[in-house]
Scaffold this motif. Sequence first.
Motif, PDB file in Angstrom:
ATOM      1  N   MET A 107      -7.347  12.259 -12.919  1.00 48.34           N
ATOM      2  CA  MET A 107      -6.469  11.690 -11.898  1.00 48.34           C
ATOM      3  C   MET A 107      -6.998  10.338 -11.433  1.00 48.34           C
ATOM      4  O   MET A 107      -6.208   9.425 -11.163  1.00 48.34           O
ATOM      5  CB  MET A 107      -6.308  12.651 -10.721  1.00 48.34           C
ATOM      6  N   ALA A 108      -8.309  10.172 -11.353  1.00 52.74           N
ATOM      7  CA  ALA A 108      -8.876   8.870 -10.977  1.00 52.74           C
ATOM      8  C   ALA A 108      -8.453   7.809 -11.991  1.00 52.74           C
ATOM      9  O   ALA A 108      -8.044   6.705 -11.620  1.00 52.74           O
ATOM     10  CB  ALA A 108     -10.398   8.954 -10.883  1.00 52.74           C
ATOM     11  N   GLY A 115       0.818  -1.211   0.000  1.00 52.23           N
ATOM     12  CA  GLY A 115       0.000   0.000   0.000  1.00 52.23           C
ATOM     13  C   GLY A 115       0.848   1.256   0.000  1.00 52.23           C
ATOM     14  O   GLY A 115       0.570   2.218  -0.729  1.00 52.23           O
ATOM     15  N   ILE A 116       1.894   1.257   0.801  1.00 50.96           N
ATOM     16  CA  ILE A 116       2.791   2.415   0.865  1.00 50.96           C
ATOM     17  C   ILE A 116       3.477   2.628  -0.481  1.00 50.96           C
ATOM     18  O   ILE A 116       3.620   3.767  -0.950  1.00 50.96           O
ATOM     19  CB  ILE A 116       3.825   2.239   1.991  1.00 50.96           C
ATOM     20  N   ASP A 117       3.873   1.545  -1.138  1.00 49.97           N
ATOM     21  CA  ASP A 117       4.500   1.672  -2.457  1.00 49.97           C
ATOM     22  C   ASP A 117       3.516   2.272  -3.462  1.00 49.97           C
ATOM     23  O   ASP A 117       3.886   3.135  -4.263  1.00 49.97           O
ATOM     24  CB  ASP A 117       5.013   0.321  -2.945  1.00 49.97           C
ATOM     25  N   ALA A 118       2.260   1.835  -3.424  1.00 50.52           N
ATOM     26  CA  ALA A 118       1.242   2.395  -4.326  1.00 50.52           C
ATOM     27  C   ALA A 118       1.049   3.881  -4.055  1.00 50.52           C
ATOM     28  O   ALA A 118       0.948   4.685  -4.989  1.00 50.52           O
ATOM     29  CB  ALA A 118      -0.072   1.639  -4.170  1.00 50.52           C
ATOM     30  N   VAL A 119       1.022   4.261  -2.787  1.00 54.30           N
ATOM     31  CA  VAL A 119       0.886   5.675  -2.427  1.00 54.30           C
ATOM     32  C   VAL A 119       2.059   6.473  -2.987  1.00 54.30           C
ATOM     33  O   VAL A 119       1.879   7.563  -3.537  1.00 54.30           O
ATOM     34  CB  VAL A 119       0.768   5.848  -0.895  1.00 54.30           C
ATOM     35  N   ARG A 120       3.270   5.944  -2.885  1.00 56.08           N
ATOM     36  CA  ARG A 120       4.443   6.635  -3.414  1.00 56.08           C
ATOM     37  C   ARG A 120       4.321   6.855  -4.920  1.00 56.08           C
ATOM     38  O   ARG A 120       4.584   7.951  -5.432  1.00 56.08           O
ATOM     39  CB  ARG A 120       5.720   5.840  -3.107  1.00 56.08           C
ATOM     40  N   ARG A 121       3.883   5.823  -5.631  1.00 56.44           N
ATOM     41  CA  ARG A 121       3.747   5.944  -7.083  1.00 56.44           C
ATOM     42  C   ARG A 121       2.664   6.953  -7.463  1.00 56.44           C
ATOM     43  O   ARG A 121       2.844   7.756  -8.383  1.00 56.44           O
ATOM     44  CB  ARG A 121       3.483   4.579  -7.716  1.00 56.44           C
ATOM     45  N   VAL A 122       1.546   6.923  -6.749  1.00 52.73           N
ATOM     46  CA  VAL A 122       0.479   7.896  -6.999  1.00 52.73           C
ATOM     47  C   VAL A 122       0.980   9.306  -6.674  1.00 52.73           C
ATOM     48  O   VAL A 122       0.722  10.254  -7.419  1.00 52.73           O
ATOM     49  CB  VAL A 122      -0.787   7.548  -6.183  1.00 52.73           C
ATOM     50  N   ALA A 123       1.700   9.450  -5.575  1.00 53.84           N
ATOM     51  CA  ALA A 123       2.205  10.763  -5.170  1.00 53.84           C
ATOM     52  C   ALA A 123       3.132  11.360  -6.227  1.00 53.84           C
ATOM     53  O   ALA A 123       3.078  12.572  -6.503  1.00 53.84           O
ATOM     54  CB  ALA A 123       2.917  10.656  -3.827  1.00 53.84           C
ATOM     55  N   GLU A 124       3.970  10.530  -6.838  1.00 51.29           N
ATOM     56  CA  GLU A 124       4.867  11.025  -7.886  1.00 51.29           C
ATOM     57  C   GLU A 124       4.071  11.581  -9.061  1.00 51.29           C
ATOM     58  O   GLU A 124       4.376  12.650  -9.585  1.00 51.29           O
ATOM     59  CB  GLU A 124       5.806   9.915  -8.351  1.00 51.29           C
ATOM     60  N   ALA A 162       0.887  12.544  -9.020  1.00 53.71           N
ATOM     61  CA  ALA A 162       0.089  13.690  -8.570  1.00 53.71           C
ATOM     62  C   ALA A 162       0.944  14.956  -8.523  1.00 53.71           C
ATOM     63  O   ALA A 162       0.494  16.039  -8.911  1.00 53.71           O
ATOM     64  CB  ALA A 162      -0.515  13.398  -7.198  1.00 53.71           C
ATOM     65  N   GLU A 163       2.169  14.813  -8.060  1.00 58.88           N
ATOM     66  CA  GLU A 163       3.072  15.965  -8.003  1.00 58.88           C
ATOM     67  C   GLU A 163       3.358  16.489  -9.407  1.00 58.88           C
ATOM     68  O   GLU A 163       3.342  17.693  -9.647  1.00 58.88           O
ATOM     69  CB  GLU A 163       4.367  15.575  -7.289  1.00 58.88           C
ATOM     70  N   ALA A 164       3.588  15.573 -10.346  1.00 54.18           N
ATOM     71  CA  ALA A 164       3.856  15.977 -11.727  1.00 54.18           C
ATOM     72  C   ALA A 164       2.643  16.684 -12.341  1.00 54.18           C
ATOM     73  O   ALA A 164       2.792  17.623 -13.122  1.00 54.18           O
ATOM     74  CB  ALA A 164       4.243  14.766 -12.564  1.00 54.18           C
ATOM     75  N   ALA A 165       1.443  16.247 -11.977  1.00 48.94           N
ATOM     76  CA  ALA A 165       0.215  16.837 -12.517  1.00 48.94           C
ATOM     77  C   ALA A 165      -0.245  18.054 -11.716  1.00 48.94           C
ATOM     78  O   ALA A 165      -1.179  18.742 -12.124  1.00 48.94           O
ATOM     79  CB  ALA A 165      -0.899  15.789 -12.527  1.00 48.94           C
ATOM     80  N   ASP A 166       0.387  18.294 -10.572  1.00 48.91           N
ATOM     81  CA  ASP A 166      -0.012  19.369  -9.658  1.00 48.91           C
ATOM     82  C   ASP A 166      -1.494  19.248  -9.290  1.00 48.91           C
ATOM     83  O   ASP A 166      -2.234  20.223  -9.265  1.00 48.91           O
ATOM     84  CB  ASP A 166       0.299  20.743 -10.241  1.00 48.91           C
ATOM     85  N   HIS A 167      -1.914  18.013  -9.045  1.00 53.78           N
ATOM     86  CA  HIS A 167      -3.285  17.734  -8.603  1.00 53.78           C
ATOM     87  C   HIS A 167      -3.213  16.565  -7.626  1.00 53.78           C
ATOM     88  O   HIS A 167      -2.993  15.432  -8.028  1.00 53.78           O
ATOM     89  CB  HIS A 167      -4.192  17.409  -9.786  1.00 53.78           C
TER      90      HIS A 167
END
Length: 94
Positions: free
Chosen positions: A84-85, A38-47, A49-54
Amino acid sequence: MALLTDDQVDSALSGIDGWERADGTLRRSVKFPSFLAGIDAVRRVAERAEAADHHPDIDIRWRTVTFTLVTHSEGGITEKDLAMAGEINRILAS
């Protein structure tokens, strides 16, 4: 960016598996095989999201991660949230 109507959101969600409209947001909860997965998935989503600024709101409860999307600056759900979804779904599928 314009807010979407409930009908527009519901129509779009028919093509985005796992997401629901709840309390004026888009929400998806995913149970992972382990806490670290789960933490790994969050990290990948966060990357992404940061690139998309959303950025989604992310709630982690042991192996269950809940992603919540809303365009705060617009006060509701917009095309950015739907995009983003879909991106989160692609990330989780990989």
